[in-house]
Design a protein around this motif. Structure first.
Motif, PDB file in Angstrom:
ATOM      1  N   SER A  90       0.844  -1.194   0.000  1.00  0.00           N
ATOM      2  CA  SER A  90       0.000   0.000   0.000  1.00  0.00           C
ATOM      3  C   SER A  90       0.877   1.240   0.000  1.00  0.00           C
ATOM      4  O   SER A  90       2.089   1.187   0.245  1.00  0.00           O
ATOM      5  CB  SER A  90      -0.906   0.013   1.240  1.00  0.00           C
ATOM      6  N   CYS A 419     -15.137  -1.613  -1.287  1.00  0.00           N
ATOM      7  CA  CYS A 419     -14.341  -1.994  -0.118  1.00  0.00           C
ATOM      8  C   CYS A 419     -15.056  -1.574   1.162  1.00  0.00           C
ATOM      9  O   CYS A 419     -15.656  -0.491   1.226  1.00  0.00           O
ATOM     10  CB  CYS A 419     -12.965  -1.325  -0.194  1.00  0.00           C
ATOM     11  N   SER A 445      -6.844  -0.328  -2.845  1.00  0.00           N
ATOM     12  CA  SER A 445      -7.110  -0.579  -4.261  1.00  0.00           C
ATOM     13  C   SER A 445      -7.477   0.715  -4.988  1.00  0.00           C
ATOM     14  O   SER A 445      -8.428   1.400  -4.594  1.00  0.00           O
ATOM     15  CB  SER A 445      -8.264  -1.579  -4.401  1.00  0.00           C
ATOM     16  N   SER A 521     -11.572  -6.319  -3.122  1.00  0.00           N
ATOM     17  CA  SER A 521     -10.398  -6.829  -2.415  1.00  0.00           C
ATOM     18  C   SER A 521     -10.723  -7.044  -0.946  1.00  0.00           C
ATOM     19  O   SER A 521     -11.590  -6.382  -0.377  1.00  0.00           O
ATOM     20  CB  SER A 521      -9.240  -5.846  -2.551  1.00  0.00           C
TER      21      SER A 521
END
Length: 707
Positions: A90, A419, A445, A521
């Motif tokens: 990330s 998400c 993401s 995700s």
């Protein structure tokens, strides 16, 4: 001491990491740690709020820097983004890793949670490999004691070969010793470690030894050679660019390195092996120094079962937000009225003083009737609700409740292809949509981050809440008053917000199936222990970091908007003002959607700040040259009814307020976060089309019902 900017290294995307220093000889310590270990509490306690905040260059990741004074010397503390690893999954992990590599810190402080040391040591071992001159801060000892967990700090120090300090930062315990150790490490760095902290098996260790001589030459003393050899073996990934700029070349492209890697054969499982060995070593260390007694708090377990159960979690969540909205509505009325009276009284006095200078009438109108009145209105309407909402919201965050909200909402967003972290950005949007867009940084993401940004405006912010409350009260509460009216108003407001949330789900699902296709995700969501909120600090930080920040950005665009509004209301063409001409031009189109030209024009001119929509409507209906306030609700309702308003008009205006283009501050924030005008335009188009479509449906159904 003043703060100056001093670039001392490389950023996550290859740019400068800007350290704010008072002088070149100041020493720097970097604070690293998992989320929810109290790292920011340690940082705030040491810096005493003497902080500078900004973004990492090339990254949408916030950084905070502060300073503290010790033994006559100033220290700069850098609060790195909270992360679970430095393996670059990330933006937060990349920013933390690259600052530790090239940020120029004299030492690192790894903050751990004493009650779950095993997981925290995974990151600590990675940091110690990268930054050997470091110490471990085992925080939250008070919570660990309540859970029956004891940590042998001296033994942990011996096993790691670095200083270990125990703290309870919220209580101020251990911070003096922590500063002593930071001072000692900065003045006298630790000697080179004889044995590595983590061993990775015979094959990898053999490869590391073969790479070490060349890695040491390439590292140039800027990063540990063993760490660089490991990164070469597991594949550089996003680190390549930073290494190339920091070291002058990408080590993976070095001919000698490539020759060694070719001879080694397949390295497909290296990254997994490195991670597995690190986790295994963390388990071994934690087991050697941790004694567990009574286990986790039964109170926390019971609360979690209550707050995250499908049967009770959602009702409790709705009741809590209903309470917050009711407190905001009921508490902001009187302060807002007093602030409005005070600001307008001050404006009149300033206007009188300005008139003594003999300025032309048009200049007086521009400055006082246009810019000042609009600015005063925005401040009076925005400040009291935000000063109540943001601290209440931050108290829930400090208490540890908001991660439970994300847990509850995760399944809903997962079903929409988004998400679960988007639920947290929706919560932030209640205060300000611009803040909600910035909050989308927590979503790893890029696809899901865009979905969250494009749908954030369906959640009404504090700027739209006063208008929603006014229209609900005027057209849907009848003669109700007192406590019952405020509670009913809050209930109806929750219903309107529920509509916005349903549209968020629907549009997220649509985007994930069309423009932004992809599989949702998974993400790691830690439920932190419940903690007693630090009320004083929460209020101070929420006011300065959120309330005044948002108010400042709104005020910056409100004053120029006031100038434009005054010109449109006072420039006459063919016997009517420009405002009247524009409203007349828009009227036929607006009536298709249950509105009128004045309402639609008010929303357009309210682009800088939604707070001025109702005053603009009043000004246009009364044909006044400046914003007008009608403090009597009955008089306001009578004015609206005289100009053709019905309950259908009010309902369409409410719906369009929830679903229309974002304010200018939010639009600029979306442009900054997405780095694209295309996505910004889409963020404007999506809620506007949805709002107009729903208003058209409501208006058409009402006409059919009347027929």
């Amino acid at each position: 001491m003043g703060l100056t900017k001093n670039s001392t290294g490389l950023g996550a995307a290859g740019g400068d990491v800007a350290l704010v220093k008072g002088s070149p000889d100041q020493r720097t310590a970097a604070l690293a740690g998992n989320p929810n270990v109290g790292k920011s509490t340690v940082f705030n306690a040491l810096t005493k709020m003497r902080q500078h905040t900004g973004n990492w260059p090339g990254k949408t990741v916030s950084t905070a820097q502060g300073r503290c004074r010790r033994q006559g010397r100033d220290y700069v503390l850098v609060d790195l983004p909270g992360c679970y690893s430095l393996l670059s999954h990330s933006a937060e992990e990349e920013a933390a890793r690259d600052f530790l590599c090239f940020g120029g810190a004299d030492c690192a402080v790894v903050v751990c949670d004493a009650s779950c040391l095993e997981r925290n040591l995974n990151l600590a071992l990675q940091v110690l490999e990268l930054k050997p001159n470091a110490l471990l801060c085992v925080n939250l000892l008070d919570e660990a004691r309540r859970k029956g967990v004891a940590v042998d700090l001296p033994q942990l120090s011996r096993l790691l070969g670095v200083p270990v300090v125990g703290t309870a930062a919220r209580e101020g315990q251990g911070l003096e010793e922590l500063l002593d150790q930071v001072e000692r490490l900065c003045a006298h760095p630790l000697p080179q470690r004889e044995r590595p902290l983590v061993e990775y098996g015979p094959r990898l260790e053999e490869l590391i030894q073969r790479l070490l001589p060349r890695a040491e030459q390439l590292a140039q003393g800027k990063v540990p050679a063993r760490w660089l050899a490991l990164r070469i073996l597991d594949g550089g990934g996003s680190l390549d660019q930073a290494l190339a700029q920091g070291l002058g070349q990408n080590p993976a492209e070095d001919p000698e390195i490539q020759d060694i890697l070719r001879q080694a054969g397949s390295l497909a499982e290296v990254r997994d092996q490195i991670a597995a060995c690190t986790v295994s070593r963390a388990e071994e260390l934690a087991g050697a120094v941790t004694r567990t007694g009574g286990g986790y708090s039964q109170r926390d377990r019971k609360l979690d079962r209550l707050l995250t159960s499908p049967l009770t979690g959602f009702p409790i969540m709705l009741l809590l937000f209903l309470l917050i909205f009711w407190l905001t509505i009921a508490g902001a009325n009187v302060p807002s009225q007093l602030l409005s009276q005070g600001l307008f009284w001050l404006g009149d006095r300033l206007r009188e003083g300005f008139l003594t200078l003999g300025p032309p009438q048009w200049l007086t109108g521009l400055l006082w009737d246009g810019m000042y009145k609009t600015l005063a209105w925005v401040v009076a309407v925005m400040l009291p609700p935000m000063a109540i909402f943001f601290p209440l919201f931050t108290l829930l965050e400090d208490l540890g409740y908001l991660p439970r909200v994300a847990f509850n909402m995760d399944r809903c967003f997962q079903c929409c292809g988004a998400c679960g972290k988007q639920s947290l950005t929706c919560c932030m949007a209640f205060g300000c949509n611009a803040a909600g867009v910035v909050g989308c940084r927590i979503i790893d993401s890029p696809r899901e981050r865009l979905i969250a940004m494009l749908t954030n405006n369906f959640i009404p912010c504090n700027g739209r809440l006063p208008m929603l409350i006014s229209l609900i009260s005027l057209f849907f509460l009848g003669a109700a008053g007192g406590l019952g009216a405020s509670v009913l108003s809050a209930l109806l407001l929750v219903g309107v917000i529920g509509l916005g949330l349903l549209m968020t789900f629907a549009v997220s699902k649509f985007l994930s199936a069309t423009l932004l296709k992809g599989t949702p995700s998974s993400f790691t969501l830690e439920l932190p222990p419940f903690r007693r909120p630090q009320t004083g600090k929460v209020i101070v930080r929420s006011i300065f970091d959120r309330t005044l920040f948002v108010l400042g950005r709104a005020a910056a665009v409100a004053a120029p908007a006031g100038l434009v509004i005054w010109l449109m209301a006072n420039v006459q063409v063919a016997g009517a003002s420009l405002l009247a001409h524009c409203a007349g031009f828009l009227d036929p189109f607006a009536r298709l959607f249950g509105l009128d030209g004045v309402i639609l024009l008010a929303f357009i001119l309210g682009l800088p700040a939604n707070e001025i929509v109702i005053p603009l409507i009043i000004m246009a209906y009364l044909a006044q040259g400046s914003l007008v306030e009608l403090s009597d609700p009955l008089a306001l309702r009578a004015l609206l009814v005289e100009n053709g308003w019905t309950w259908v008009t009010a309902l369409c205006t409410i719906v369009f307020s929830v679903m229309h283009w974002p304010c200018s501050t939010t639009c600029l924030t979306i442009r900054k976060e997405s780095q694209s005008w295309k996505w910004t335009a889409l963020a404007v188009l999506i809620p506007t089309v949805c709002g107009l479509g729903l208003c058209f449906l409501i208006h058409t159904v009402s006409l059919l019902a009347q027929a």
